[in-house]
Design a protein around this motif. Structure first.
Motif, PDB file in Angstrom:
ATOM      1  N   ALA B  51       0.901  -1.101  -0.025  1.00  0.00           N
ATOM      2  CA  ALA B  51      -0.042   0.010  -0.194  1.00  0.00           C
ATOM      3  C   ALA B  51       0.772   1.226   0.024  1.00  0.00           C
ATOM      4  O   ALA B  51       0.464   2.263  -0.370  1.00  0.00           O
ATOM      5  CB  ALA B  51      -0.948   0.116   1.199  1.00  0.00           C
ATOM      6  N   PHE B  52       2.066   1.133   0.442  1.00  0.00           N
ATOM      7  CA  PHE B  52       2.916   2.253   0.593  1.00  0.00           C
ATOM      8  C   PHE B  52       4.050   2.076  -0.728  1.00  0.00           C
ATOM      9  O   PHE B  52       4.911   2.916  -0.520  1.00  0.00           O
ATOM     10  CB  PHE B  52       3.607   2.509   1.987  1.00  0.00           C
ATOM     11  CG  PHE B  52       2.891   2.739   3.051  1.00  0.00           C
ATOM     12  CD1 PHE B  52       2.468   4.221   3.350  1.00  0.00           C
ATOM     13  CD2 PHE B  52       2.217   1.855   3.691  1.00  0.00           C
ATOM     14  CE1 PHE B  52       1.475   4.569   4.235  1.00  0.00           C
ATOM     15  CE2 PHE B  52       1.341   2.179   5.019  1.00  0.00           C
ATOM     16  CZ  PHE B  52       1.098   3.521   5.187  1.00  0.00           C
ATOM     17  N   THR B  53       3.943   1.426  -1.609  1.00  0.00           N
ATOM     18  CA  THR B  53       4.896   0.893  -2.419  1.00  0.00           C
ATOM     19  C   THR B  53       4.405   1.942  -3.906  1.00  0.00           C
ATOM     20  O   THR B  53       3.157   1.672  -4.098  1.00  0.00           O
ATOM     21  CB  THR B  53       5.208  -0.289  -2.695  1.00  0.00           C
ATOM     22  OG1 THR B  53       5.337  -0.872  -1.499  1.00  0.00           O
ATOM     23  CG2 THR B  53       6.367  -0.554  -3.982  1.00  0.00           C
ATOM     24  N   LYS B  56       4.567   1.264  -9.890  1.00  0.00           N
ATOM     25  CA  LYS B  56       5.656   0.735 -10.751  1.00  0.00           C
ATOM     26  C   LYS B  56       6.763  -0.115  -9.954  1.00  0.00           C
ATOM     27  O   LYS B  56       7.317  -0.993 -10.492  1.00  0.00           O
ATOM     28  CB  LYS B  56       6.162   1.692 -11.661  1.00  0.00           C
ATOM     29  CG  LYS B  56       7.244   2.746 -10.853  1.00  0.00           C
ATOM     30  CD  LYS B  56       7.715   3.524 -11.863  1.00  0.00           C
ATOM     31  CE  LYS B  56       8.533   4.824 -11.185  1.00  0.00           C
ATOM     32  NZ  LYS B  56       9.603   4.255 -10.438  1.00  0.00           N
ATOM     33  N   ASP B  57       6.624  -0.186  -8.688  1.00  0.00           N
ATOM     34  CA  ASP B  57       7.759  -0.895  -7.983  1.00  0.00           C
ATOM     35  C   ASP B  57       7.019  -2.237  -7.420  1.00  0.00           C
ATOM     36  O   ASP B  57       7.736  -2.652  -6.637  1.00  0.00           O
ATOM     37  CB  ASP B  57       8.442  -0.011  -6.898  1.00  0.00           C
ATOM     38  CG  ASP B  57       9.315   1.028  -7.274  1.00  0.00           C
ATOM     39  OD1 ASP B  57       9.644   0.750  -8.509  1.00  0.00           O
ATOM     40  OD2 ASP B  57       9.535   1.758  -6.593  1.00  0.00           O
ATOM     41  N   ALA B  58       5.698  -2.092  -7.503  1.00  0.00           N
ATOM     42  CA  ALA B  58       4.811  -3.407  -6.763  1.00  0.00           C
ATOM     43  C   ALA B  58       5.578  -4.660  -7.123  1.00  0.00           C
ATOM     44  O   ALA B  58       5.958  -4.874  -8.281  1.00  0.00           O
ATOM     45  CB  ALA B  58       3.543  -3.194  -7.178  1.00  0.00           C
ATOM     46  N   PHE B  59       5.627  -5.540  -6.067  1.00  0.00           N
ATOM     47  CA  PHE B  59       6.545  -6.601  -6.217  1.00  0.00           C
ATOM     48  C   PHE B  59       7.862  -6.660  -6.874  1.00  0.00           C
ATOM     49  O   PHE B  59       8.424  -7.793  -7.377  1.00  0.00           O
ATOM     50  CB  PHE B  59       5.447  -7.685  -7.287  1.00  0.00           C
ATOM     51  CG  PHE B  59       4.293  -8.095  -6.553  1.00  0.00           C
ATOM     52  CD1 PHE B  59       4.019  -8.741  -5.659  1.00  0.00           C
ATOM     53  CD2 PHE B  59       3.020  -7.397  -7.208  1.00  0.00           C
ATOM     54  CE1 PHE B  59       2.553  -9.184  -5.003  1.00  0.00           C
ATOM     55  CE2 PHE B  59       1.740  -7.415  -6.685  1.00  0.00           C
ATOM     56  CZ  PHE B  59       1.603  -8.469  -5.482  1.00  0.00           C
ATOM     57  N   ARG B  60       8.304  -5.540  -6.726  1.00  0.00           N
ATOM     58  CA  ARG B  60       9.821  -5.652  -7.372  1.00  0.00           C
ATOM     59  C   ARG B  60      10.803  -6.423  -6.036  1.00  0.00           C
ATOM     60  O   ARG B  60      11.685  -6.873  -6.519  1.00  0.00           O
ATOM     61  CB  ARG B  60      10.165  -4.087  -7.490  1.00  0.00           C
ATOM     62  CG  ARG B  60      11.682  -4.325  -8.158  1.00  0.00           C
ATOM     63  CD  ARG B  60      11.998  -2.810  -8.761  1.00  0.00           C
ATOM     64  NE  ARG B  60      11.342  -2.866 -10.115  1.00  0.00           N
ATOM     65  CZ  ARG B  60      11.472  -1.561 -11.013  1.00  0.00           C
ATOM     66  NH1 ARG B  60      12.044  -0.587 -10.514  1.00  0.00           N
ATOM     67  NH2 ARG B  60      10.797  -1.750 -12.031  1.00  0.00           N
ATOM     68  N   SER B  61      10.575  -5.848  -5.086  1.00  0.00           N
ATOM     69  CA  SER B  61      11.538  -6.744  -4.044  1.00  0.00           C
ATOM     70  C   SER B  61      10.438  -7.484  -2.885  1.00  0.00           C
ATOM     71  O   SER B  61       9.470  -7.206  -2.712  1.00  0.00           O
ATOM     72  CB  SER B  61      12.211  -5.481  -3.174  1.00  0.00           C
ATOM     73  OG  SER B  61      11.479  -5.069  -1.973  1.00  0.00           O
ATOM     74  N   PRO B  66       9.013  -0.746   2.081  1.00  0.00           N
ATOM     75  CA  PRO B  66       9.142  -0.176   0.748  1.00  0.00           C
ATOM     76  C   PRO B  66      10.333   0.723   0.774  1.00  0.00           C
ATOM     77  O   PRO B  66      10.744   1.065   1.529  1.00  0.00           O
ATOM     78  CB  PRO B  66       8.001   0.507   0.624  1.00  0.00           C
ATOM     79  CG  PRO B  66       7.092   0.191   1.748  1.00  0.00           C
ATOM     80  CD  PRO B  66       7.886  -0.275   2.785  1.00  0.00           C
ATOM     81  N   ALA B  67      11.109   0.731  -0.543  1.00  0.00           N
ATOM     82  CA  ALA B  67      12.298   1.418  -0.737  1.00  0.00           C
ATOM     83  C   ALA B  67      11.922   2.702  -0.855  1.00  0.00           C
ATOM     84  O   ALA B  67      12.891   3.770  -0.332  1.00  0.00           O
ATOM     85  CB  ALA B  67      13.032   0.691  -2.112  1.00  0.00           C
TER      86      ALA B  67
END
Lengths: 320, 305, 443
Positions: B51-53, B56-61, B66-67
């Protein structure tokens, strides 16, 4: 007001005697008569009964009638009677037979695990301590998070490079394609369902635990019983009515398992997670065949009712 | 209600229990509880993290933190899905359902347990059995009924001519007001209630309604709490019925609002998670409020407050 | 209540702003004043097939207000995801509350037609300028049943093989000259596939959708590229159990099975996975069959990724390769609508060149018109341009009554073939038997 003032004391005094027998006059096979009280009883049930009759029973009867017809909601001509054909087709439909087996296995493997874990959790959060509300809420959260949203997380956890395989790798176990493997998919769906159902089961059992008068524990303790004995002879009989409800509810809902299957596996691989309700949904809303969907629903209904009654008997019977 | 005797007794029990319970046991239970809670919450933590990502970064790490944390998804959730309005609709429907379910089926379950009458068992099973039919089958007849409610939405006395309760809050709440399973639940709960109370009250000349409301209902606080929680959750969670019965954005419930982010093959993960987290909060509050009824336990007075 | 009011106010303000803007525009564009006869003051309800926010904003704040202003009519719009539309429409048709215009995917059209629920659009289409009809030529067939137009596609869909250029280079293949036959693709995939010491595939050379529904779509693309067809031209008989079908099925099975397999993860739904979980993004596959939409999402989330789109390959000996695609979701007119003139005016507006370009850009899909290749939207995206370029190689699934059920039946048997529970011949002939029964029951 007299009644109100005396109730706690009476409750405490009356409780030990009543709890175990669960009132023989009601539990047995009484010849009920119309008395002033029973007429009031009928009146008390009427609002609920009328509501359920109109908004639940009538749609069910409508569905039952449809099960003897061929009907698409899109058709202009309405249902077309075809007798028992929907039912006879089901008899020879291997997919339906398979779905019944899958559903049965699903219920049988989810139900006991859920109830046992939920009971353990309920016992843990039954005592008042600071922050108990937070723990209870935490354990209830899975029941309230949106299934579709959380299924995205589960899909990811189950995926090849997901969390569960990471955990397996940590313990040196081989990785798995959980949802793609015919032998594992139903278990994976079951795990998510257990996770989702724990909270509601726990809350119900907690309410059951609450109805046990603490004096009973006190009494057994005075008699020198240990914790295990008081669990066996006070807790279990005390929550038996609630346990009956929990088991029946789980059977009714699990046997209609659909949403978790729909989001995780779409019934696959190779039909290994196709539950009856999944078939009913596709028949009704994908193929617009409400007649055969209804027929399936009533066969499922018969199984659910039979199975629920058996387990209720079994659970209550042990009491005697 | 206050009951000094009960409080006295409970404190006696408490001191006794303390003597019996070794500390080791307590630590063990605390650890078990914390572990259980963490394990159960793990998927939820990921939802919060997503929810805080940024989308476009969803499921990246795999990291839970969240980064590049952002509040953007919450904005999207509130604006795009019109979440406030959906929360309002769902809350109204859920509250009405909670009130109705805490009275009507509870009263019926009480009667089935404590005031049986000829044919009551059959009637009971008949009512509860309706829960064993999948919604797919009853959805369309229920829809036709919602449309044909007499004198609603421009309908005449025979239910013709108008749109009935379609696309109204009344229509949305229609199937939830009396959940048959709650009749079952209440009957089970009251099946262990002491009958002597009613008998004593009857001798005192109390009416049946008064006996229920003044004697048994106060004893059934855990039951009411459970019914309230379940009725609220049921309304909050349902998707299919509100989907079918509503047609305007004004009447959207929370699950319909969430569906905004669930386009097939084009799910907006981050806003979906943000909206889901928000939507979870009201139910959580309802739960927190009601769980206070589970207070008696082993060592507290069962009739406190 | 307060929220409703506030929302209305906001909506009013937005509408007012748009209206002012439009007034400014329309004074410069005289053709906007030509309002079709008999639609002024009328009101229709439209259900859109999609819950994409950009789409909703665009339709609600721009397209519909423009249309309402131009025609003086009122359009009530609601949005539903594909997956929910059938449920909604079933209940609505049963109760007689179905909207005037509604959208759905082409797969659902034939069933509405069988039940006499749709207004035939052929004569409306015939009345369109020839230029428009030609421009829409690749989109129209997907909306036809038995040669009659029932659905006006709003966008196109297409699937093709997408590959990582870097992987090609690393494996000594030329990313600028990808293979043109399925046999060639397979050979390239063998070079791209990586295995661990135990022989397990750790990196797939070629991924083809093999999840539910996806496997039927893969099979459809393969059989068409082998020169075969799924259903006879008169739509009465299943033809996918032909020798060409067997060839397609065997190819599909070989990709996932045996010692020379080139793909891992049979049954996994990679195609709908989030952009960042896509095998082509994670680098766990080199070539994958994928839709235009998803490929664009992958690029959007990872702008540095060099993905290329292949022209649909053919099997050796076949004439031409095809991808599954063609018409995407579109709009239909309820046969019982009392304002069909207005219904069509609205549909025509939605597929007019400017509005359609605006709309498809908003939802990130391929425009329905061939001329859209000249728009900035298409020109700005190499992926989209590539998909538009191969648009004429896309063929839809057949629009026959009971198609959804036939598709699921095929799907079931294709799955058994893929898992080698049945030889290709048996899987296809058993599927064809069942499909023929469904065709007969619906015909």
């Amino acid at each position: 007001m007299t009644a109100t003032a005396t109730s706690p004391g009476v409750a405490a005094a009356a409780a030990p005697g009543t709890i175990q027998g669960a009132r023989p006059p009601r539990a047995g096979k009484p010849k009920r008569r119309w008395t002033r009280t029973s007429i009031w009883g009928l009146l008390f049930t009427l609002p609920a009964a009328l509501y359920v009759l109109i908004f639940h029973v009538i749609p069910v009867i409508y569905g039952f009638v449809l099960s003897f017809t061929k009907y698409s909601p899109l058709s202009r001509s309405g249902p077309e009677p075809i007798g028992l054909k929907n039912y006879t087709t089901l008899l020879s439909d291997p997919d339906f037979g398979n779905a019944l087996l899958v559903t049965g296995r699903y219920v049988l493997q989810v139900l006991p695990i859920t109830v046992i874990i939920a009971l353990a959790l309920a016992l843990l959060v039954n005592r008042p301590f600071r922050g108990v509300g937070l723990f209870r809420s935490a354990l209830y959260i899975p029941h309230i998070v949106s299934l579709t949203a959380v299924s995205m997380i589960w899909l990811w956890m189950y995926s090849h490079n997901g969390l569960i395989n990471d955990v397996f790798a940590f313990f040196g176990l081989p990785d798995q394609s959980w949802l793609l493997n015919k032998g594992a998919a139903l278990n994976a769906a079951s795990a998510m369902r257990i996770w989702k159902a724990l909270g509601s089961n726990m809350v119900l059992l907690l309410a059951g635990l609450q109805s046990i008068p603490k004096e009973l524990y006190e009494a057994t303790r005075v008699d020198g019983a240990n914790r295990w004995q008081s669990f066996l002879y006070v807790t279990i009989p005390g929550i038996r009515p609630m346990l009956v409800y929990v088991v029946a509810m789980d059977i009714i809902y699990l046997a209609q398992g659909f949403a978790e299957i729909f989001v995780l596996t779409q019934g696959g691989p190779l039909g290994s997670t196709t539950t009856v309700n999944y078939l009913i949904y596709t028949q009704a809303f994908q193929y617009n065949q409400f007649g055969s969907a209804s027929a399936m629903a009533f066969v499922l209904f018969a199984f659910i009712v039979g199975f629920s009654l058996l387990s209720i008997r079994g659970l209550m019977g042990r009491q005697k | 209600m206050t009951a000094p005797t009960a409080t006295l007794r409970s404190s006696a029990v408490r001191s006794k229990r303390r003597g019996m319970n070794p500390r080791r046991n307590r630590v063990g239970m605390a650890v078990a509880l914390v572990l259980a809670a963490l394990a159960v919450l793990l998927p939820f933590f990921w939802m919060i993290s997503l929810a805080f990502t940024p989308e476009k970064d969803a499921f990246r790490s795999v990291s839970l933190v969240p980064a590049n944390p952002t509040l953007e998804n919450f904005g999207t959730a509130f604006i795009d899905a019109n979440l406030l309005h959906a929360l309002y609709n769902s809350a109204i429907v859920a509250l009405v359902a909670v009130i109705a379910n805490c009275i009507i089926p509870v009263l019926a379950g009480y009667a089935f347990a404590m005031m049986p009458f000829p044919g009551s068992t059959a009637m009971f099973f008949g009512l509860v059995a309706t829960s064993a039919i999948p919604v797919s089958v009853t959805l369309i007849p229920l829809f036709l009924m919602a449309k044909g409610i007499p004198l609603a939405g421009g309908n005449d006395i025979f239910g013709h001519g108008g749109s009935g309760l379609l696309d109204t809050l009344g229509g949305i709440m229609l199937p939830y007001l009396v959940a048959p399973m709650n009749i079952f639940l209440a009957r089970q709960y009251f099946s262990t209630a002491p009958a002597e109370l009613a008998e004593a009250a009857r001798i005192d000349g109390a009416g049946e309604l008064r006996i229920f409301f003044r004697v048994y209902l106060p004893l059934a606080r855990p039951l009411i709490a459970v019914v309230a929680i379940f009725a609220f959750t049921a309304v909050w969670d349902d998707f299919l019925w509100p989907l079918v019965v509503t047609s305007s954005t004004e009447m959207q419930t929370v699950q319909l609002a969430l569906a905004r982010f669930l386009a097939s093959g084009n799910v907006q993960y981050a806003p979906l998670m943000a909206a889901s987290v928000i939507v979870t909060i009201p139910v959580l509050l309802v739960f927190l409020f009601n769980q206070r009824s589970f207070i008696s336990g082993l060592s507290d007075g069962s009739v406190k407050g | 209540m307060r929220t409703t009011r506030r929302r209305r106010l906001a909506a009013l303000a937005a509408a007012a702003a748009v209206a002012t803007l439009l007034a400014a525009c329309s004074s410069a564009a005289p053709e906007n004043s030509s309002s079709p006869d008999g639609v002024k003051g009328k009101k229709i309800t439209v259900w859109f097939p999609g819950t994409n926010q950009t789409e909703i904003d665009l339709v609600e704040k721009t397209i519909v207000p423009q249309f309402e202003k131009k025609t003086g009519a009122t359009v009530d719009v609601a949005y539903y995801d594909w997956g929910d539309l059938s449920t909604k429409l079933n209940a609505a048709f049963a109760a007689g509350t179905a909207p005037d215009v509604f959208g759905h995917g082409p797969a659902a059209v034939a069933d509405f037609v069988t039940n006499d629920r749709l207004e035939p659009l052929t004569r409306y289409v015939a009345a369109m300028p020839k230029k428009d009809r030609e421009d829409l030529a690749s989109a129209l067939p997907g909306g036809q049943v038995g040669g009659v137009q029932y659905l006006m596609p709003l966008s196109m869909q297409g699937t093709s093989l997408v590959y990582r250029a870097a992987d090609f280079t690393a494996a000594g293949l030329d990313p600028d000259n990808p293979p043109t036959t399925w046999e060639g693709v397979y050979k390239a995939a063998e070079k791209l596939t990586k295995r661990d010491a135990s022989g397990k595939i750790t990196h797939s050379g070629l991924l083809l959708p093999s999840q539910a529904t996806g496997r039927q779509q893969t099979f459809a693309a393969l059989i068409m590229s082998a020169g075969g067809s799924q259903v006879s031209t008169d739509m009465t008989k299943a033809t996918f159990d032909s020798a060409k079908g067997v060839k397609a099925m065997n190819f599909f099975t070989k990709v996932y099975n045996g010692s020379d397999a080139v793909a891992a993860g049979l049954g996994s739904d990679y195609s709908d996975a989030p952009a960042n979980q896509q095998p082509l993004v994670l680098g766990t596959a080199s070539i994958a069959m994928q839709t235009a939409d998803k490929t664009m999402q992958m690029i959007e989330a990872n702008p540095d990724l060099d993905l290329r789109v292949m022209t649909p390959p053919k099997f050796e000996g076949a004439k031409k390769g095809y991808g599954l695609g063609g018409a995407g979701s579109g709009l239909m007119i309820n046969a019982d609508s009392t304002h069909k003139n207005l219904d069509w005016t609205f549909i025509k507006y939605m597929i007019s060149a400017k509005v359609n370009a605006q709309y498809t850009e908003g939802i990130g899909k391929i425009p329905a018109r061939t001329s859209a290749i000249k728009t900035d939207y298409v020109k700005g995206s190499p992926i989209l341009s590539a998909f538009v370029k191969i648009g004429s190689d896309m063929r839809p699934n057949p629009n026959v009554p009971g198609w959804v059920q036939i598709r699921d039946t095929m799907d079931k048997y294709i799955e058994q073939g893929l898992h080698q529970q049945l030889p290709a011949e048996d899987a296809l002939s058993q599927a064809a038997d069942e499909a023929n029964k469904i065709l007969k029951a619906n015909g």
